[in-house]
Design an enzyme around this catalytic site. Structure first.
Site, PDB file in Angstrom:
ATOM      1  CG  HIS A  42      -1.795   1.166   1.405  1.00 46.56           C
ATOM      2  ND1 HIS A  42      -3.140   1.127   1.098  1.00 46.56           N
ATOM      3  CD2 HIS A  42      -1.561   2.429   1.843  1.00 46.56           C
ATOM      4  CE1 HIS A  42      -3.682   2.312   1.327  1.00 46.56           C
ATOM      5  NE2 HIS A  42      -2.752   3.125   1.798  1.00 46.56           N
ATOM      6  CD  GLU A  43       1.524   3.546   3.748  1.00 47.59           C
ATOM      7  OE1 GLU A  43       1.680   4.647   3.181  1.00 47.59           O
ATOM      8  OE2 GLU A  43       0.481   3.264   4.404  1.00 47.59           O
ATOM      9  CG  HIS A  64       0.255   6.351  -0.441  1.00 44.91           C
ATOM     10  ND1 HIS A  64      -0.722   7.165  -0.965  1.00 44.91           N
ATOM     11  CD2 HIS A  64      -0.359   5.623   0.535  1.00 44.91           C
ATOM     12  CE1 HIS A  64      -1.880   6.927  -0.321  1.00 44.91           C
ATOM     13  NE2 HIS A  64      -1.683   5.994   0.586  1.00 44.91           N
ATOM     14  CD  GLU A  83      -5.758   5.523   0.603  1.00 47.44           C
ATOM     15  OE1 GLU A  83      -4.826   6.335   0.823  1.00 47.44           O
ATOM     16  OE2 GLU A  83      -5.905   4.479   1.246  1.00 47.44           O
TER      17      GLU A  83
END
Ligand code: MG
Length: 503
Positions: free
Chosen positions: A271-272, A275, A301
Site C-alpha cells: 500500500h505505502e 503512495h 489513495e
C-alpha cells in the site's frame, strides 16, 4: 541539477517559482521532522519538536501570504498565454493562498490547540472506552470546523467546503451519488460472498505468529520484486504505516510488525509503496515547485489501493510471492498457494474500518460520511453520535458495536480535525478500479502482466498517465485526460463482482 526552463518559460511564473523555493524548503524540513517524529526521535524530544514544527509552519504561512508574492500570483493568473504547467502553478498557489487568507490566524491557532489536546484525550478515551471525556472536545472541533466551512464559503452544503480541502472540486452531491450507487450493491456482493463460502470469514493463518526479522526479509524481497530502488526509497517501522515525501528522489515508507497475521504487514508495505511510487515518478523537472506532489488525497489513495488490492491481493500476485513467504515462514508450506490467496482475501463484516476487506471497506466510509454531513450541517449533536453510529452499522454491516472503542472512538481523524477526509478513501478505491480498466485496454489482462512479472510496464503506464503530472491538472481534469472518464463507481462494482462473485 533540475532544469526548470524546459517546462516553465513565462518570466512571472519563473519569478514565482524562485520565491516558492524557500516555502518548499521549509515544507521539506517539516516533512523530515514529521517522519523522524514517528520513527527515530527519542520520546522526550516531542516538546521541542512541536515548537520547531509550529514556528516553521508560521514562517511558511507568512511567506505564502506575503503581499508581493500574492501580487505576482495574481499577475500570472491574469495572463492568457500560459502553458498547462504554468496554469497548474497558478491554480495550486491560488488555492493555498485563498485558504491561508480566508481562515483567520486566531481560528487556525485555536484549531491547532484544541486538536493537539484532543488527540491525547481521544487516545485515552479509546483505551478506557469512555466517550464522555472525548465528547466536549469533539463538540468543540465540530464547531470550529463549521466555522472553517463558513469562512471558506460554499454554494450548496457546508460539507462541500471541507471536502474540497482534501479532494479539489468534490461536492457533497457527487459523493451522495456514489453512496447511492455502491451501498446496495456492496451489500448484495457481501451476501453472495458469504453464501458461496469460497472467501473465508476467518483463517488459521491469522493467528500464526512470525519472527519479525523473517518478515522483514519477506517485505524486502517483495519490494524488490515490484521494483524497489534503495537509492530513492527507505522502508522503516512505525506504529501506523505511512508515507512521507521529501522530494521526487527521496521518499520514506513504513510498515508495522505486530507479531502475527503476517499479511497485514505485507499489505501495508505494498500500500505505502503505491503512495511512494506516485511521488517518485513525478517529472523531476517539477522538483521544488508547487506541482511536485500528488494532486489530491483521493488520487493518492488510488495509487496505494491499486497496488495493495488490485495487484497485491490478486491470485497471480499471491502465487508469485508464495515461495518468498514460504521460504521465511515455514508454516506457510502447510498451505497451498490457493489457500494463501484465500487468507489474503478474507471477507468478514466487522466493526473496525482499518481491518476491513475490499468488499466491506467502503460501507465503513459510508457510515462516517453520513454522520459527518449531518454534524457539519448542525442537524445532529455530538452526544447523539454513539447511538447513530450503532444504527448505521446495523443498517450497513448488520452488526453493532458493544463498546465505544470499537465504535465511534475507533478513528484518530476527528480528534485531529480531519472532517471531510474519509470520502477520499472511497474515491481512491473507485479510481483504482478505473485505472485497472484503462490499463488493461493498453496492456492487456492485468493477471498476465502480473504473472509475467512485468511490473515495469505497470509503473511506466502509471508514470505516463498519472504520476509525471504531479499537481499540474486538478483531479477531475486529470481523470478525464488520463482515464477517459470522470469518477465512475460502476468500474469498482464491476471489479468486485468479477473477483468475488463466481458466475
Ligand atoms: Mg493510504
Amino acid at each position: 541539477m533540475f532544469k526548470l526552463a524546459e517546462l516553465f518559460s513565462n518570466d512571472t511564473i519563473k519569478a514565482i517559482l524562485d520565491r516558492y523555493k524557500l516555502i518548499w524548503s521549509i515544507n521539506h524540513a517539516l516533512s523530515l521532522l514529521g517522519w523522524d517524529l514517528e520513527t527515530y526521535m527519542p520520546e522526550q524530544g516531542v516538546k521541542e519538536r512541536s515548537i520547531a514544527t509550529s514556528q516553521l509552519s508560521v514562517l511558511a504561512h507568512k511567506l505564502l501570504i506575503d503581499e508581493s508574492f500574492v501580487r505576482l500570483v495574481d499577475k500570472a493568473s491574469d495572463m492568457k498565454d500560459l502553458n498547462d504547467y504554468e496554469r497548474g502553478v497558478v491554480r495550486v498557489l491560488k488555492r493555498e493562498i485563498e485558504k491561508a487568507k480566508k481562515i483567520p490566524p486566531k481560528l487556525v491557532e485555536e484549531l491547532s490547540r484544541v486538536t493537539s489536546e484532543a488527540t491525547v484525550v481521544w487516545r485515552n478515551a479509546k483505551a478506557e472506552n469512555n466517550f464522555k471525556v472525548f465528547e466536549p472536545y469533539l463538540a468543540k472541533i465540530v464547531d470550529l470546523m463549521r466555522e472553517v466551512a463558513d469562512k471558506l464559503g460554499y454554494d450548496e452544503h457546508p460539507y462541500d467546503a471541507l471536502l474540497d480541502l482534501y479532494e479539489e472540486g468534490l461536492k457533497t452531491r457527487d459523493f451522495d451519488r456514489v453512496v447511492e450507487v455502491i451501498t446496495p450493491r456492496l451489500k448484495k456482493i457481501l451476501d453472495r460472498v458469504r453464501s458461496e463460502g469460497y472467501y473465508p470469514e476467518s483463517h488459521p493463518l491469522e493467528d500464526r505468529e512470525y519472527r519479525v526479522e523473517a518478515l522483514k526479509r519477506v517485505n524486502k524481497s517483495i519490494l524488490e520484486l515490484i521494483g524497489y530502488d534503495p537509492k530513492t526509497l527507505r522502508l522503516d517501522v512505525s506504529a501506523h504505516p505511512f508515507t512521507t515525501s521529501m522530494g521526487v528522489k527521496d521518499v520514506r515508507i513504513t510498515t508495522r510488525y505486530e507479531g502475527k497475521d503476517f499479511r497485514r504487514s505485507i499489505l501495508a508495505v505494498i500500500h505505502e509503496y503505491g503512495h511512494a511510487l506516485y511521488e517518485l515518478q513525478i517529472d523531476e523537472k517539477l522538483a521544488t515547485t508547487p506541482l511536485a506532489k500528488g494532486v489530491s488525497l483521493g488520487i493518492h489513495e488510488s495509487q496505494s489501493r491499486f497496488w495493495e488490492n488490485i495487484v497485491g491481493r490478486s491470485r497471480d500476485f499471491v502465487d508469485l510471492i508464495y515461495s518468498i513467504v514460504a521460504e521465511e515462514l515455514e508454516y506457510v508450506r502447510e498451505y497451498t498457494p490457493e489457500e494463501l490467496y484465500r487468507y489474503f482475501n478474507i471477507v468478514r463484516p466487522g466493526l473496525i474500518r482499518v481491518d476491513a476487506d475490499e468488499v466491506t471497506y467502503n460501507l465503513h466510509i459510508v457510515v462516517r460520511f453520513e454522520l459527518e454531513k449531518l454534524l457539519v450541517k448542525g442537524e445532529i449533536k455530538v452526544s447523539d453520535l454513539p447511538e447513530l453510529w450503532a444504527e448505521q452499522y446495523e443498517d450497513k454491516l448488520g452488526i453493532k458495536p458493544k463498546t465505544y472503542s470499537e465504535g465511534v472512538l475507533q478513528d484518530i481523524h476527528w480528534s485531529g480535525g480531519s472532517i471531510g477526509y474519509f470520502p477520499t478513501y472511497t474515491i481512491g478505491t473507485i479510481v483504482a478500479a478505473q485505472i485497472k480498466h484503462a490499463m488493461e485496454s493498453d496492456l492487456g489482462p492485468l493477471s498476465e502482466v502480473i504473472s509475467s512479472k512485468k511490473f515495469d510496464s505497470i509503473k511506466t503506464w502509471l508514470r505516463e498517465k498519472i504520476h509525471r503530472w504531479g499537481s499540474t491538472y486538478d483531479p477531475k481534469t486529470l481523470m478525464k485526460k488520463s482515464l477517459g472518464e470522470e469518477l465512475n463507481p460502476e468500474r469498482y462494482i464491476e471489479y468486485l463482482e468479477s473477483k468475488y462473485i463466481k458466475i
